[in-house]
Design an enzyme around this catalytic site. Structure first.
Site, PDB file in Angstrom:
ATOM      1  N   ARG A  11       0.888  -1.203   0.001  1.00  0.00           N
ATOM      2  CA  ARG A  11      -0.036  -0.117   0.030  1.00  0.00           C
ATOM      3  C   ARG A  11       0.905   1.299  -0.031  1.00  0.00           C
ATOM      4  NH1 ARG A  11      -3.338  -1.018   5.207  1.00  0.00           N
ATOM      5  NH2 ARG A  11      -4.133   1.082   4.547  1.00  0.00           N
ATOM      6  N   SER A  13       0.644   4.182   1.819  1.00  0.00           N
ATOM      7  CA  SER A  13       0.635   5.033   3.148  1.00  0.00           C
ATOM      8  C   SER A  13       2.354   4.986   3.421  1.00  0.00           C
ATOM      9  CB  SER A  13      -0.012   4.430   4.323  1.00  0.00           C
ATOM     10  OG  SER A  13       0.552   3.399   4.731  1.00  0.00           O
ATOM     11  N   ASP A  86      -3.558  -6.502   9.512  1.00  0.00           N
ATOM     12  CA  ASP A  86      -4.435  -6.548   8.315  1.00  0.00           C
ATOM     13  C   ASP A  86      -4.822  -7.501   7.557  1.00  0.00           C
ATOM     14  OD1 ASP A  86      -4.595  -3.702   9.140  1.00  0.00           O
ATOM     15  OD2 ASP A  86      -3.091  -3.055   7.988  1.00  0.00           O
ATOM     16  N   SER A 131     -11.208   0.931  14.644  1.00  0.00           N
ATOM     17  CA  SER A 131     -11.339  -0.514  15.211  1.00  0.00           C
ATOM     18  C   SER A 131     -12.431  -0.899  15.984  1.00  0.00           C
ATOM     19  CB  SER A 131     -10.029  -0.807  15.712  1.00  0.00           C
ATOM     20  OG  SER A 131     -10.047  -1.999  16.605  1.00  0.00           O
ATOM     21  N   VAL A 154      -1.869   7.081   9.518  1.00  0.00           N
ATOM     22  CA  VAL A 154      -1.456   7.762  10.783  1.00  0.00           C
ATOM     23  C   VAL A 154      -1.506   9.221  10.911  1.00  0.00           C
ATOM     24  CG1 VAL A 154       0.391   7.881  12.516  1.00  0.00           C
ATOM     25  CG2 VAL A 154      -0.295   5.513  11.490  1.00  0.00           C
ATOM     26  N   THR A 156      -3.103  11.386   8.743  1.00  0.00           N
ATOM     27  CA  THR A 156      -4.544  11.919   8.845  1.00  0.00           C
ATOM     28  C   THR A 156      -5.029  11.817  10.342  1.00  0.00           C
ATOM     29  OG1 THR A 156      -4.749  11.079   6.609  1.00  0.00           O
ATOM     30  CG2 THR A 156      -6.705  11.618   7.803  1.00  0.00           C
ATOM     31  N   ARG A 157      -4.839  10.928  11.066  1.00  0.00           N
ATOM     32  CA  ARG A 157      -5.552  10.606  12.436  1.00  0.00           C
ATOM     33  C   ARG A 157      -4.852  11.792  13.033  1.00  0.00           C
ATOM     34  NH1 ARG A 157      -6.532   4.125  13.337  1.00  0.00           N
ATOM     35  NH2 ARG A 157      -6.293   3.723  11.126  1.00  0.00           N
TER      36      ARG A 157
END
Length: 309
Positions: A11, A13, A86, A131, A154, A156-157
């Site tokens: 991915r 990220s 994941d 989650s 991560v 973004t949060r």
């Protein structure tokens, strides 16, 4: 002599790229490859693109692997690097998890905007998490809190937290450490009270069954204690038919020749939970996980699982 460029699927990220980069670095160290001999291929996944809904509503964590596994099966990439937590319990025919790198710290990290500790959050504060396991554990410990879905990588949060969208959030400490962001953590959660997701903290490599060349290159990267622990945790998940639609926690640790396992299942609102602790020989890792799941099923009863939607 390695002449063909190896292609790693991942991915896009920052965390996924860091994990792919760590895997590449280990391959270079073991085999003496030059960096240009190992190419990292970024693959966009449905899980990354769908940000407006909880994954539990649109297909589960397999959405983070579908497009990557398609390219692995048709040979466009040689292997894929994933966060173990994941990975769906059951993989597509022809693929397996061939290697586990040494596990990082498996615990969850709380990051509070004002409160440094989770239990110090004021009454009615808002906590963000995507989650279901974390949501259930939050509600179990603090039913007064407002829990909201909190998707994104991560960075973004953390930005949403800084902007005041929520008063606190939880992230895997391993991911924060791999990104050099360990200093944002305000509290590390005790795994006894806030157990992690099965596989949390471990990087795994997925490859084609029967591809002896690739598996031979990957084999030296495998960390046996981690793969043993993950055999237990994934057997626990498989017996419970676990996915991101089910609040399940599990952690296997190794002390000498003994494996210790702590498993927990919860209803989504945290109002009911059952946990178990078992230990046994390392060679029985998968059996221990499976046995733990069966015992929890028997204790919880079928009514418990009616809430797992």
């Amino acid at each position: 002599m390695q002449t063909k460029t190896l292609k790693i699927g991942t991915r896009g990220s920052a965390l996924a790229l860091a994990q792919a980069g760590e895997t590449r670095s280990r391959l270079m160290a073991v085999h003496g490859f030059a960096q240009e001999q190992i190419e990292i291929i970024v693959i966009s996944t449905s899980g990354d693109r769908i940000q407006d809904r909880p994954l539990s509503e649109v297909g589960g964590k397999g959405l983070f692997t579908l497009e990557i596994e398609e390219q692995l099966l048709d040979g466009r990439i040689d292997f894929a690097v994933h966060s173990s937590k994941d990975m769906p319990t059951f993989l597509p025919d022809g693929l397996h998890l061939s290697v586990y790198l040494e596990r990082e710290d498996p615990c969850d990290a709380f990051i509070g905007r004002h409160a440094g500790a989770f239990l110090d959050l004021p009454h009615g504060a808002t906590v963000g998490s995507a989650s279901l396991r974390r949501q259930a554990l939050i509600r179990r410990a603090r039913p007064d809190l407002k829990v909201v879905n909190f998707r994104g990588n991560v960075e973004t949060r953390l930005r949403k937290l800084a902007d005041g969208d929520v008063d606190g959030t939880f992230l895997a400490n391993a991911g924060l450490r791999r990104l050099g962001l360990g200093d944002v953590v305000t509290e590390l959660m005790d795994v006894a009270d806030f157990p992690p997701a099965p596989g949390q903290g471990a990087i795994t490599v997925e490859s084609r069954i029967g591809d002896s060349r690739i598996d031979g290159l990957l084999a030296p990267l495998n960390h046996l204690p981690t793969s043993t622990a993950l055999a237990c945790e994934r057997a626990f998940l498989a017996e419970l038919d676990g996915s991101c639609r089910t609040p399940i926690a599990g952690l296997a640790t190794i002390d000498g020749d003994t494996l210790h396992f702590h498993g927990m299942i919860l209803v989504p609102d945290g109002s009911e939970a059952h946990e178990i602790r078992l230990e046994g020989a390392l060679s029985d890792a998968a059996d221990i996980g499976q046995d733990a799941a069966r015992r929890l099923r028997a204790v919880a009863g079928q009514h418990f699982f009616a809430d797992w939607v």
